[in-house]
Structure formats: C-alpha cells, structure tokens
Design a protein around this motif. Structure first.
Motif, PDB file in Angstrom:
ATOM      1  N   GLN A  57     -87.446  45.650 -78.036  1.00 38.38           N
ATOM      2  CA  GLN A  57     -87.484  46.705 -79.040  1.00 38.38           C
ATOM      3  C   GLN A  57     -86.447  46.397 -80.109  1.00 38.38           C
ATOM      4  O   GLN A  57     -85.620  45.503 -79.937  1.00 38.38           O
ATOM      5  N   SER A  61     -83.239  51.204 -82.318  1.00 39.73           N
ATOM      6  CA  SER A  61     -83.949  52.205 -81.547  1.00 39.73           C
ATOM      7  C   SER A  61     -85.383  51.734 -81.380  1.00 39.73           C
ATOM      8  O   SER A  61     -85.910  51.039 -82.242  1.00 39.73           O
ATOM      9  N   PHE A  62     -86.018  52.150 -80.276  1.00 46.82           N
ATOM     10  CA  PHE A  62     -87.404  51.708 -80.099  1.00 46.82           C
ATOM     11  C   PHE A  62     -88.351  52.392 -81.074  1.00 46.82           C
ATOM     12  O   PHE A  62     -89.502  52.016 -81.197  1.00 46.82           O
ATOM     13  N   THR A  63     -87.842  53.422 -81.778  1.00 47.79           N
ATOM     14  CA  THR A  63     -88.707  54.077 -82.752  1.00 47.79           C
ATOM     15  C   THR A  63     -88.797  53.277 -84.047  1.00 47.79           C
ATOM     16  O   THR A  63     -89.640  53.564 -84.889  1.00 47.79           O
ATOM     17  N   GLN A  64     -87.917  52.290 -84.222  1.00 45.03           N
ATOM     18  CA  GLN A  64     -88.005  51.420 -85.399  1.00 45.03           C
ATOM     19  C   GLN A  64     -88.950  50.277 -85.046  1.00 45.03           C
ATOM     20  O   GLN A  64     -88.638  49.473 -84.191  1.00 45.03           O
ATOM     21  N   SER A 156    -103.042  62.192 -86.042  1.00 43.41           N
ATOM     22  CA  SER A 156    -101.725  61.622 -85.776  1.00 43.41           C
ATOM     23  C   SER A 156    -100.659  62.364 -86.551  1.00 43.41           C
ATOM     24  O   SER A 156    -100.803  62.596 -87.740  1.00 43.41           O
ATOM     25  N   PHE A 157     -99.583  62.761 -85.861  1.00 43.74           N
ATOM     26  CA  PHE A 157     -98.498  63.408 -86.593  1.00 43.74           C
ATOM     27  C   PHE A 157     -97.562  62.371 -87.195  1.00 43.74           C
ATOM     28  O   PHE A 157     -96.570  62.708 -87.815  1.00 43.74           O
ATOM     29  N   ILE A 158     -97.850  61.095 -86.990  1.00 43.49           N
ATOM     30  CA  ILE A 158     -97.006  60.059 -87.577  1.00 43.49           C
ATOM     31  C   ILE A 158     -97.732  59.273 -88.670  1.00 43.49           C
ATOM     32  O   ILE A 158     -97.208  59.061 -89.753  1.00 43.49           O
ATOM     33  N   THR A 160    -100.380  58.264 -91.453  1.00 48.59           N
ATOM     34  CA  THR A 160    -101.311  58.704 -92.481  1.00 48.59           C
ATOM     35  C   THR A 160    -102.234  57.540 -92.814  1.00 48.59           C
ATOM     36  O   THR A 160    -101.805  56.392 -92.839  1.00 48.59           O
ATOM     37  N   GLY A 164    -105.154  59.255 -97.295  1.00 51.08           N
ATOM     38  CA  GLY A 164    -104.267  60.411 -97.361  1.00 51.08           C
ATOM     39  C   GLY A 164    -104.409  61.365 -96.192  1.00 51.08           C
ATOM     40  O   GLY A 164    -103.566  62.241 -96.013  1.00 51.08           O
ATOM     41  N   ARG A 166    -104.928  62.324 -91.966  1.00 53.23           N
ATOM     42  CA  ARG A 166    -104.372  61.785 -90.730  1.00 53.23           C
ATOM     43  C   ARG A 166    -105.381  61.888 -89.583  1.00 53.23           C
ATOM     44  O   ARG A 166    -105.012  61.875 -88.420  1.00 53.23           O
ATOM     45  N   PHE A 251     -85.869  56.473 -70.894  1.00 52.81           N
ATOM     46  CA  PHE A 251     -86.492  57.720 -71.353  1.00 52.81           C
ATOM     47  C   PHE A 251     -85.993  58.897 -70.532  1.00 52.81           C
ATOM     48  O   PHE A 251     -85.581  59.920 -71.057  1.00 52.81           O
TER      49      PHE A 251
ATOM     50  N   ARG B  66     -93.034  66.708 -94.694  1.00 55.03           N
ATOM     51  CA  ARG B  66     -94.425  66.381 -94.956  1.00 55.03           C
ATOM     52  C   ARG B  66     -95.319  67.335 -94.169  1.00 55.03           C
ATOM     53  O   ARG B  66     -94.999  67.681 -93.030  1.00 55.03           O
ATOM     54  N   GLY B  68     -97.881  68.876 -91.709  1.00 58.89           N
ATOM     55  CA  GLY B  68     -98.429  68.436 -90.443  1.00 58.89           C
ATOM     56  C   GLY B  68     -97.456  67.652 -89.575  1.00 58.89           C
ATOM     57  O   GLY B  68     -97.773  67.349 -88.432  1.00 58.89           O
ATOM     58  N   SER B  74     -91.036  62.567 -87.924  1.00 58.14           N
ATOM     59  CA  SER B  74     -92.357  62.076 -88.287  1.00 58.14           C
ATOM     60  C   SER B  74     -92.726  62.465 -89.715  1.00 58.14           C
ATOM     61  O   SER B  74     -93.873  62.383 -90.109  1.00 58.14           O
ATOM     62  N   PHE B  76     -92.439  61.917 -93.751  1.00 56.51           N
ATOM     63  CA  PHE B  76     -92.099  60.930 -94.778  1.00 56.51           C
ATOM     64  C   PHE B  76     -92.477  61.516 -96.132  1.00 56.51           C
ATOM     65  O   PHE B  76     -93.614  61.932 -96.324  1.00 56.51           O
ATOM     66  N   ILE B 108     -83.424  56.990 -86.239  1.00 53.77           N
ATOM     67  CA  ILE B 108     -82.937  57.120 -84.868  1.00 53.77           C
ATOM     68  C   ILE B 108     -82.133  55.880 -84.517  1.00 53.77           C
ATOM     69  O   ILE B 108     -82.576  54.760 -84.756  1.00 53.77           O
ATOM     70  N   GLU B 110     -79.522  54.097 -81.363  1.00 51.25           N
ATOM     71  CA  GLU B 110     -79.205  54.228 -79.942  1.00 51.25           C
ATOM     72  C   GLU B 110     -77.717  54.048 -79.737  1.00 51.25           C
ATOM     73  O   GLU B 110     -77.143  53.051 -80.144  1.00 51.25           O
TER      74      GLU B 110
END
Lengths: 382, 393
Positions: A57, A61-64, A156-158, A160, A164, A166, A251, B66, B68, B74, B76, B108, B110
């Motif tokens: 990862q 962070s694993f979110t990147q 998806s909430f992440i 798009t 435009g 989701r 986690f 944003r 939703g 989440s 942007f 985020i 760590e």
C-alpha cells in the motif's frame, strides 16, 4: 468415580441454592465464552490467510491509491510470483444499510493470486473478457437473489463517472465459492472488472489502489516485503508492504484496544462469580459440619473428606461452565454473518483454565475447613 | 403499634443485623457493583464520543461537500466550484473584504498509536490561512503555527497524546518528503484535536491533489443558512451538500454509539441475570437465617407486610450500595480516560470516557431493579411462613 453419587448429593443438598449458583455460573460463562470469542476474532482471527500473500500500500495510507506503473516493477522483484491490484469501490446497492465491500480488480490477476475463490471456467472466462462484468460471492448472491446475467446498479460514494453521475452498472459474470468452509464464510464480497472502472471514472485514471503480491516462498515473505519497499524509497510513491494478515488486523486495531475492553469486562465477571460461588460453597460446608464428621466416623480419612469438598466445588464450576460455554457456542450460530465469532479452541482453553482457577479459589477454603473438622467437637455441635 | 411503626422498627432491626451476614450480603453488593460498573463504563465510552463529536462545530459555520459523499474523505470539489461556493452572499466577509471561507483538504495518513507498531488512520487537514480566523476557538498551546509553503504541520492535543512521534520538533515522513511538527493546538476538546493540520496549498502540492475536500464558511448570520443551502444545491454548476458544522459532526457518532449501546446492553443484561440469581440466593439464605426471628415477630403480632418490607429493604439497601460502588469504580477508573477509535470519516477520533450523572442514574436504577427482583420471592416466602414451624427454627 464411585463417590460421584456422594458428591452429587452433597452438592444438591440444598437444591435451591445450588441451582441458583449454577445459573449465575452459566451466565458468567456465557459472557466469558462470547467475549473471548470476540477477542479471538480480533487477536488472531485472520489465521487462515496464507502467509504467502503480501499487501503493498502507499506508505501514507492505504486510502492513497498507488499508480499502475508500479506493477511491473513489483513483478520484477526476485521472489515475487504473481501480482494483482485492488481498488475499493465504495458502492451502495439500493440502500446504504445493505453495505458490502466491492473491489475493482484485474480478473486474470485476481484468479492467479486468490486460488481460494473457486468458480467454473465459463464464469472466469466471462469475467475476464467482458469489461462491465462482476463476480459476486455466494453469500451475497443468496442474500440478494442475484444470478448470472443480472445487471447490478451500484451508486459509488467515491467514484464519479465521466458523465458526472455516480451510478455504475455491473453485469454478473459468475458467482464464486470459497475453497473451504473458512473461505466460504467470507464469500460476501464483490469483484468488479477494472476495465470498465478505469475507463469510466472521471478522476484517478491509471491508479491501481493497493497491490496484492504472492511470493514463491512464504518463509521469504518478510525479505520480499523489505525489497519492495526499498525499491520505492524516497520516490513520491513510497510503499508499505506487509502480510495480508497484518493488513487485515490493522483494520481491527484501528477500532481501538478491543482486547483490553474485553479482558476488563471478563475480569469483572470472573471476580463477581468467584465471590458468589465462594460464599455459596463455604455456606454449604459450614451447614454440613456434623455430616462431614459422621463421614469421618465411618472411616473416611481427613484427606478424603477434603477431597470430597474439592470435588464438589469442581463439579459445580464444571457444570456451570459447560452449560454456559455450550450456550455461548450455540448462540454464536445465530449471529449475523458480519460477526463471525466462534468459541474456538482458545476460548475453550480459557474456560477450562477458569474452571480450574475457580475451583481452587472457591474450593480450597471450605476444603481446608472440612479437613480440620474434629469429630468430637463437630458431633457435639461445638 | 401502627402499621408504619411496625414497618420502621422491623426494617431498622433487620438492617442492623446485616453485618452478621456480611459474607453472604457482600454477594449482592459485589455482584451488582460488577454489573453497574461494567455497564456505566461501557456507556461512558459512547457518552464521551458523543460529547466530542456533538461539541464540534458551530451553528453559524457551514460545511460544504460534494453531493452524495458520505463525509469529507469521499468528497472532492474542484477549484472552480470552491471559488463559486466562497462567493455566496450569505458568507461573512473579513476586514480585508474577502469571504470568510476556507477551502480544506483531507488526506489520510498513518501514524502508530503510542506503544503500537501498526499505523492508525489519522486525518491530515489542509487549512487556508482564513481557516484560523473562522475558528477563533483554536489556540496554539505549544510551539507556533505552520508557515504556508513550508512542509510544517501542527497537531491537535488529543492526537499528540494518542499517537507516537507527534511531539514538537519531530520530523514526519509522508510521500517521500519530510515534514516537521511545529506546534500543538487545542480547539476545546472537539474532534479537530485528533487531527494534524497544515496549509491547504502545501498539502495539495505535496500529495498531488487539486481542489478541496470541503469548504468551511462563516455565515454573516445563522438565518443565512437555509437560503444559502437552497442556492448552492439548486445551482446547476455545482453538485454539493451543505450542512451546518454542528450537524455535520454530530451526525457522525451514530453507528459507533449504536454498536457500543448494543454491546453494553447485552453484557449488562447477561450480568444482571447472573447477579439476580446471586441476590435471590443471598436473600433466601438471609430469610432462612432469620426464620426463628421472623416467627417470633409474627407471634408478637407483627403483620405480613412489615416482614415483606424488611426483606425488601435489606435487598434494596444492599443493591443500592452495590450500584453506588459500581458507579464509583467506573468513575474513578474510567472518567476522563482517553482513547481513540475509528470514526465515520475512516480516521481516528480521540475522545475521553465521560461518566455522566445520567449514566450513574441508569446504573442505580438497574441496581434497584436487580435488588427488587432478588428480594421479592424471598420476601414472599418469609411472609408465608407458618408461625408455629418458624418458631421451631
């Protein structure tokens, strides 16, 4: 064993008291069983994840997400057998309460790195070839009644899309099972074809997410992990590579020190039950001093009488613990799949040790009392 | 003697005799102290979390994300949308005539917890200089503010206590570059104290991100919120959600509070059942120890009610002392104990256990309930005793 009847009738001489004490013990061991099962889940629950898979990862962070161009570089590290990549999709099906995880992956690479998922050849072929395809775990498919060919809308909430919106649509190419019972329980997730995902998303194109690295030799996995991280040191995409098990435990650890909380509750329960059972046992022996003296008159040695009292304490704790643990074991089956706790061997061992400790602590004082009974004094009621 | 005097005399006599049955009586006290202590301690965890999140934010500040998105992570917003949002007429203007609105970015990172090796997710928030003007509650308690353009960060007080290596002057490595912790800030114990802060533009360039995660704006007046929300959400150029800052944060404690509530409820229920059996046991043996005494009282003309009252009073008195002991233990050991957990933004929120008066009352109510149930059956048995057989002992 021949004294079992004697011990039993001694124990149930006061039926009400013993029964009530037993019920308390059952409650205590139900809690002990369930709480320690939770502890097992968080401390070493990911045991069945093989040691031959690593997760690479981003160090931050694993979110990147890491960029796809790292893939060939990781593949080139000696000791690496296969590499796949996985991006968390964050999709909602119909209602946010239906949450289940989805990951965008390269189908062929997923198949190579996760031999634990089994599916027929046709389904794999469909998943690999159709860009808008998805495969779903058996548990999910059963829950929502999905079958091959269904189109599943995910919001998806992440991510798009370029248009435009989701709202993503995925066609079910197959339904996968776990290789064994452990994995079958985990078949509650969904894999999406990276093809449509990367083409359709408005931002982040070319980002892979995290990499799943399969190593040739599990014993060398630490060395391989270090080699991968070394390769990207001081680059904009520094990595952190750890075993899949560590990654999963990370986690759980984020939630906080669950072990500490659980152990604190367990000790509070244990202390209360210790006291309660102790008082009940010594009351029982005190009331029976003359009877115990009679036993000694009949030729039972001091030690034998002490043994009888200890055996009674053990039987009491053992019966309570057994019933409590069986009840705990039974009730874990009715928990929803999201709480896969089990009264495994470790939990039974803890319960066993607790019974022994409890027996010693609650049994020894009255047993010593019984040992010291003087026949003459006891029969005279002194 | 009147019924009342009878009750009073017999209750007092009985309570005075409790020390003779100390061992058995302590079963009730300790059993209930365990139940109440565990329940209050668990619930004080969610009370503390709610206090931290609910205490974050003001009604006259608005968070725009944003549409939703389920949180800042989440969300942007591109630079153009950011500028457009900042121009809304409801937003207050500073002395320089520019809107009091800060474009903020969430990344985020760590950082390991103190004493652990695995990293925990911690929010790194990029804040524009005006962000400090909008949040007058922010104080630098150690060191100084970061300087825009330099890779410097300031850390919240809670974060610096919970996580390792966040002391002033320590270097931190993110994405191949070294950052320095230059200060510690306090925002009065709210959720921001679990975060690391730096300059928005520095963060954008370091993490290769453009745009914002959210815009925090100060309203000229709280009445301005509804029209502003209406304008922003109906603007075809934008796709955003707007919430007051207070609503935005207090909405985040929900899931975790429910989980803790269910856990506390279950554990307390099972423990309470166990303690009730213990209380029944104690009270039955108390009644049987007092058999001759009760027989004598009945023979002297005391009624059944006073006998019931005396047993119930003993059970309730023991139960409430257990409840007080349990609540006290929970208070002494856990009140103010700081921990951190994964919040809804997928990052750590540090908070302190809060043993509130409400929770103590809940605990005491539970202890009285256990005492009542545990005393009732033995009390009835005591009242039903045959005087003649009871007198024989």
């Amino acid at each position: 064993m021949k004294y079992l009847g004697l011990i039993w009738s001694g124990l149930f001489r006061k039926k009400l008291r013993t029964t009530l004490t037993l019920f308390s013990l059952v409650c205590a061991f139900v809690l002990l069983g369930l709480l320690q099962a939770v502890n097992s889940l968080f401390s070493g629950g990911a045991d069945f994840l093989g040691a031959n898979r690593l997760i690479t990862q981003a160090r931050t962070s694993f979110t990147q997400p890491l960029p796809m161009r790292l893939l060939p570089q990781i593949e080139a590290v000696p000791g690496v057998a296969r590499v796949s990549h996985s991006q968390f999709f964050g999709g909602v099906y119909q209602d946010p309460r239906n949450f289940f995880p989805q990951f965008a992956v390269n189908p062929q690479r997923l198949r190579d790195t996760y031999p634990e998922w089994v599916m027929d050849e046709d389904s794999w072929r469909r998943f690999i070839t159709a860009r808008n395809s998805t495969i779903v775990g058996r548990n999910l498919a059963d829950k929502f009644g999905w079958k091959v060919g269904d189109v599943i809308p995910l919001n998806s909430f992440i991510w798009t899309k370029t248009d435009g919106t989701r709202n993503w649509e995925w066609e079910v190419a197959g339904i996968f099972d776990g290789r064994n019972a452990e994995w079958q329980k985990r078949a509650g997730l969904m894999y999406l074809n990276y093809g449509q995902f990367d083409e359709g998303r408005a931002g982040g194109k070319g980002l892979a997410g995290v990499f799943v690295v399969m190593v040739d030799d599990p014993d060398a996995s630490e060395r391989v992990a270090a080699l991968i991280d070394e390769k990207f040191e001081n680059s904009p995409d520094e990595t952190k590579t750890q075993s899949e098990q560590e990654f999963q435990l990370g986690f759980a650890r984020q939630l906080g020190d669950i072990g500490l909380i659980v152990n604190l509750i367990t000790s509070a329960v244990f202390f209360s039950i210790l006291f309660l059972t102790g008082v009940s046992m010594s009351q029982g022996v005190r009331e029976r001093v003359p009877e115990l003296a009679v036993l000694k008159v009949l030729g039972f040695t001091d030690r034998a009488v002490m043994g009888l009292v200890l055996a009674e304490a053990f039987l009491l704790c053992f019966l309570g613990a057994l019933a409590g643990m069986l009840l705990a074991n039974f009730s874990t089956r009715f928990l929803p799949a999201e709480f896969p706790i089990e009264t495994d061997l470790r939990v039974w061992a803890i319960a066993g040790i607790s019974v022994v400790v409890l027996t010693v602590l609650v049994g020894v004082p009255p047993a010593l009392h019984a040992l010291r009974i003087k026949i003459v004094d006891a029969l005279a009621g002194r | 003697m009147s019924q009342y005097t009878q009750v009073r005399e017999i209750v007092m006599m009985n309570l005075r005799s409790v020390p003779q049955r100390l061992g058995a009586s302590l079963v009730i006290v300790i059993g209930i102290a365990g139940v109440v202590g565990v329940m209050v301690a668990l619930l004080s965890m969610s009370a503390g979390l709610e206090k931290t999140l609910g205490g974050t934010g003001q009604d006259d500040r608005v968070v725009v994300t944003r549409g939703g998105s389920n949180g800042e992570l989440s969300s942007f917003l591109d630079r153009a949308s950011g500028t457009l949002i900042k121009q809304d007429p409801a937003i207050a203007r500073g002395a320089d005539g520019l809107p009091l609105a800060s474009g903020e970015i969430i990344i985020i990172t760590e950082v390991p917890r103190v004493g652990q090796k695995t990293g925990a997710n911690v929010t790194l928030r990029g804040v524009e200089p005006v962000g400090f003007t909008i949040r007058p509650e922010l104080r630098i308690v150690e060191g100084r503010k970061f300087r825009p353009g330099l890779r410097e960060i300031i850390v919240g007080e809670a974060a610096s206590n919970q996580f390792a290596g966040l002391d002033v002057g320590t270097p931190l490595r993110f994405r191949g570059s070294t950052w320095t912790v230059v200060g510690v800030f306090s925002t009065g114990g709210d959720a921001h104290e679990s975060e690391l802060w730096t300059d928005t533009e520095t963060a954008q360039s370091a993490f290769n991100r453009s745009g914002y995660s959210s815009i925090l704006a100060k309203l000229a007046s709280t009445d301005g919120f509804e029209p502003m929300k209406e304008r922003l959400t109906s603007n075809p150029q934008l796709n955003v959600d707007a919430k007051t800052e207070r609503d935005f944060f207090s909405g985040q404690s929900g899931t975790l509070t429910t989980v803790i509530g269910v856990l506390a409820g279950f554990v307390a229920l099972v423990m309470a059942i166990g303690a009730t059996f213990g209380a029944l046991n104690t009270m039955y043996s108390a009644v049987s120890a007092r058999t001759a005494e009760i027989g004598t009282l009945r023979a002297l003309g005391f009624g059944a009610m006073p006998v019931i009252a005396s047993v119930m009073a003993e059970a309730l008195a023991l139960a409430i002392s257990g409840g007080v002991l349990g609540a006290l233990l929970a208070y002494v050991f856990f009140n103010g104990y700081s921990v951190s957990t994964l919040g809804s933004g997928f990052t750590q929120v540090a908070f302190k256990f809060a043993v509130t008066p409400g929770l103590v009352m809940q605990g005491l109510a539970l202890s009285l309930f256990i005492g009542f149930v545990g005393g009732l059956l033995p009390a009835i048995r005591a009242a039903r005793m045959q005087v003649t057989s009871a007198l024989r002992g």
